[in-house]
Each structure stands twice: as C-alpha cells, then as structure tokens.
Design an enzyme around this catalytic site. Structure first.
Site, mmCIF file in Angstrom:
data_model
loop_
_atom_site.group_PDB
_atom_site.id
_atom_site.type_symbol
_atom_site.label_atom_id
_atom_site.label_comp_id
_atom_site.label_asym_id
_atom_site.label_seq_id
_atom_site.Cartn_x
_atom_site.Cartn_y
_atom_site.Cartn_z
ATOM 1 N N PRO A 84 0.836 -1.202 0.000
ATOM 2 C CA PRO A 84 0.000 0.000 0.000
ATOM 3 C C PRO A 84 0.873 1.256 0.000
ATOM 4 C CG PRO A 84 -0.287 -1.255 2.048
ATOM 5 C CD PRO A 84 0.642 -2.036 1.181
ATOM 6 N N GLY A 86 2.213 5.085 0.558
ATOM 7 C CA GLY A 86 2.135 6.184 1.523
ATOM 8 C C GLY A 86 1.787 5.758 2.931
ATOM 9 N N GLY A 88 4.208 4.232 4.980
ATOM 10 C CA GLY A 88 5.460 3.999 5.719
ATOM 11 C C GLY A 88 5.924 2.557 5.626
ATOM 12 N N SER A 91 7.003 1.488 0.136
ATOM 13 C CA SER A 91 6.606 1.290 -1.268
ATOM 14 C C SER A 91 7.560 1.997 -2.234
ATOM 15 C CB SER A 91 5.161 1.747 -1.497
ATOM 16 O OG SER A 91 5.012 3.098 -1.141
ATOM 17 N N SER A 92 7.957 3.223 -1.932
ATOM 18 C CA SER A 92 8.785 3.942 -2.911
ATOM 19 C C SER A 92 10.151 3.284 -3.052
ATOM 20 C CB SER A 92 8.908 5.427 -2.568
ATOM 21 O OG SER A 92 9.679 5.616 -1.411
ATOM 22 N N ALA A 94 10.902 0.164 -2.354
ATOM 23 C CA ALA A 94 10.757 -1.189 -2.918
ATOM 24 C C ALA A 94 10.521 -1.121 -4.425
ATOM 25 C CB ALA A 94 9.625 -1.944 -2.225
ATOM 26 N N ASP A 135 15.224 2.652 4.449
ATOM 27 C CA ASP A 135 14.223 1.984 3.610
ATOM 28 C C ASP A 135 14.901 1.214 2.477
ATOM 29 O OD1 ASP A 135 12.425 3.295 5.208
ATOM 30 O OD2 ASP A 135 11.214 4.097 3.570
HETATM 31 O O1 PMV Z 1 9.271 6.424 4.144
HETATM 32 P P1 PMV Z 1 8.822 6.075 5.530
HETATM 33 O O2 PMV Z 1 7.541 6.713 5.915
HETATM 34 O O3 PMV Z 1 8.940 4.627 5.820
HETATM 35 O O4 PMV Z 1 9.870 6.779 6.533
HETATM 36 C C1 PMV Z 1 11.223 6.562 6.439
HETATM 37 C C2 PMV Z 1 11.901 6.744 7.739
HETATM 38 C C3 PMV Z 1 12.314 8.154 8.135
HETATM 39 O O5 PMV Z 1 13.261 7.961 9.174
HETATM 40 C C4 PMV Z 1 11.141 8.955 8.655
HETATM 41 C C5 PMV Z 1 12.973 8.918 7.012
HETATM 42 C C6 PMV Z 1 14.308 8.372 6.587
HETATM 43 O O6 PMV Z 1 14.775 8.782 5.526
HETATM 44 O O7 PMV Z 1 14.927 7.584 7.315
#
Ligand code: PMV
Length: 299
Positions: A84, A86, A88, A91-92, A94, A135
C-alpha cells in the site's frame, strides 16, 4: 536477454525512524508478504510518467543507464506493487529497488548490493531530500537489519517474536514529518543532542533485547520510542488510539512505524495465541488493514 526481472518487498521500521536521519542507528524488519516485481524491456518509455512511483522508477532506471558505458536507450519498466502506498511500508524504496534490479538484470550489470543501494538512494532522495537509506536497505534485505550510516547488518531474534502491523487508513506524509522534526530539533540544538543520545541508547538496548530474546524489554523500548516520536510531533490521535488498543490487548509494546503523521503502527506479541486478539483489537480501534510478520530463533 529481452526481459530483466527484479523483486523487492515491504518493510517496517521497528525503532529509530526520524532520528536515523541524524546518524543514529535504526532497526528494520522485512515484510516478505508485501512484494513488488518489475520487468524491464529494451525500448523507449511510452507515456510521460507523472506519479510518485513512476518518477521513482524513472530516476532509478535513468541512473542505472547513466552509469552504463554504452546505453542502449531507456528501458521500459513495468511494475507491479503489492505494497500500500504512503503508509510507511517502503513502497517507494521497494519500487525503486525492483526497478533497478530489473534494469540490472536486463543489462547483466550493477548486481552488487552497494551499487544497487546507491541507485535506489539517488531515487529516494528525489522523494524526500534527506532520506537516510534505511528503507533502501530494508526492502532489499531478507532478515531484520541493524542500520547505521548507510550500511546494514543482519539481526537475529533470540526468541520467536510476532509483530502485527496495522494501518490507520490515513496516508502518511514522510516529507512533511521529516521537516517537522527538523524544526523541532533545530529550535534547541542542546536539547536535540540529548534527544538523539537518548534515541541511540534506546535503539542499542532494543537490539540487545532482540538478540537475547527479551521481548518484554523490547516492547518497553518501543513504547519509550513512541513517546519520543510524540515529542517530535509526528504521532497523531489515530496512531495513539491504535497503540493504546494494542497494549490493552496484551502487546509487549507498540509504536508508529515509518514517517508518521498517519501511516502504520507496529505492535509486538510473543505468543501465537495473542496475535488474533491483537489484530481484532487493532481493527476495533480503527485499523483498516493488519499484517502479521514473524521472526524466530534463527530468522
Ligand atoms: O518512508 P517512511 O515513511 O517509511 O519513513 C522513512 C523513515 C524516516 O526515518 C522517517 C525517514 C528516513 O529517511 O529515514
């Protein structure tokens, strides 16, 4: 080769989001059930790409091609995303990872994990400028990871642990949340330094608890980190409601996961019996979806 194939999966940050942007460590968990696949073919892109994921794919594919000595045109990358957006859950990163892997597979190049990571990070920075890289590492890792300064190493749970990830149903806003944290920390540098030192201690203590299988201690650290994220201004009433419901249902701990201001909560239980109760409680408290991820001794 006429088609290159790439895969990646979702992730949940167990501890250390936001503070990881300032160089403290983080722990992340793979969500192998949330998969992304990409297929890259020689040729030219068709319609202009204009959404968030397409821009990410394009940046990753373009970057891969820029590093190639004899580019053979920009490949067309088709992506199937089962994560899903946005929330956290990565997704972006991956999508970018699957796309870069597909391009690498098509050209039989850039297979080393650090080269792939650099390409995905290039892409992630276009999504939000200060992306820490957690991520990008987590969506490509098969095990829980300890992440620090761009590198990841595997972490092994000393005792079986089951996590439930629950979606508030509200889109997160990582860019906005990262900016909000920058403002809070920037307002008082001395306080920020103490704050980051506390975050580092919590993540270190949590990693010890993971390895030794002290799930009660891990849960406490998750809760303290949630308070810290609340102080940074990235929790919301919907998140707080899910955290409270998880604790009431017997979870060892719970907290938001990822950027916050919406998105998901991660809750920890040690027993398989507890999982259904936990999922039901989270749904009752407003979660629109839940996922279960389990790690055992040796995984
Ligand atoms: O993209 P998200 O919502 O999983 O957040 C990434 C984690 C943060 O620590 C908020 C940002 C980062 O670049 O580490």
């Amino acid at each position: 080769k006429s088609v290159g194939v790439g895969l990646a999966h979702g992730k949940a940050i167990l501890l250390g989001e936001h503070t990881v942007v300032y160089g403290t460590p983080a722990i992340a968990l793979p969500m192998a059930g949330l998969t992304v696949s990409a297929a890259a073919r020689h040729g030219t892109r068709t319609a202009p790409r204009d959404d968030h994921i397409d821009a990410t794919i394009e940046a990753a594919a373009d970057a891969a091609l820029r590093r190639r000595r004899a580019p053979a045109g920009i490949p067309h990358v088709e992506i199937t995303c089962g994560i899903p957006l946005g929330r956290g859950l990565g997704s972006s990163a991956a999508c970018a990872t699957a796309a870069v892997r597909a391009v690498a597979d098509l050209y039989d190049a850039y297979r080393e994990s650090d080269a792939l990571y650099d390409l995905v990070q290039h892409s992630e920075r276009q999504v939000h400028g200060s992306a820490s890289g957690v991520d990008a590492r987590a969506v490509a890792a098969d095990t829980p990871i300890w992440f620090e300064h761009g590198t990841a190493r595997p972490l092994t749970f000393g005792r079986p642990a089951v996590f439930v990830v629950a979606d508030t149903g509200v889109s997160g806003a990582t860019g906005k949340a990262v900016a909000c944290v920058r403002e809070v920390l920037g307002a008082d540098p001395a306080r920020a330094e103490r704050f980051l030192a506390r975050a580092r201690m919590l993540v270190c203590a949590a990693a010890d608890a993971v390895v030794s299988g002290r799930l009660d201690v891990l849960g406490q650290r998750m809760l303290i980190f949630q308070d810290l994220l609340g102080e940074l201004g990235v929790s919301t009433p919907a998140i707080d409601r899910l955290v409270a419901a998880a604790l009431e249902a017997g979870a060892h701990g719970a907290k938001l996961t990822g950027g916050g201001l919406g998105g998901c909560v991660v809750a920890l239980t040690g027993s398989a019996d507890g999982v259904e109760r936990l999922r039901a409680a989270l749904r009752e408290a407003g979660a629109v979806s839940t996922w279960t991820i389990a790690f055992g001794a040796g995984s």
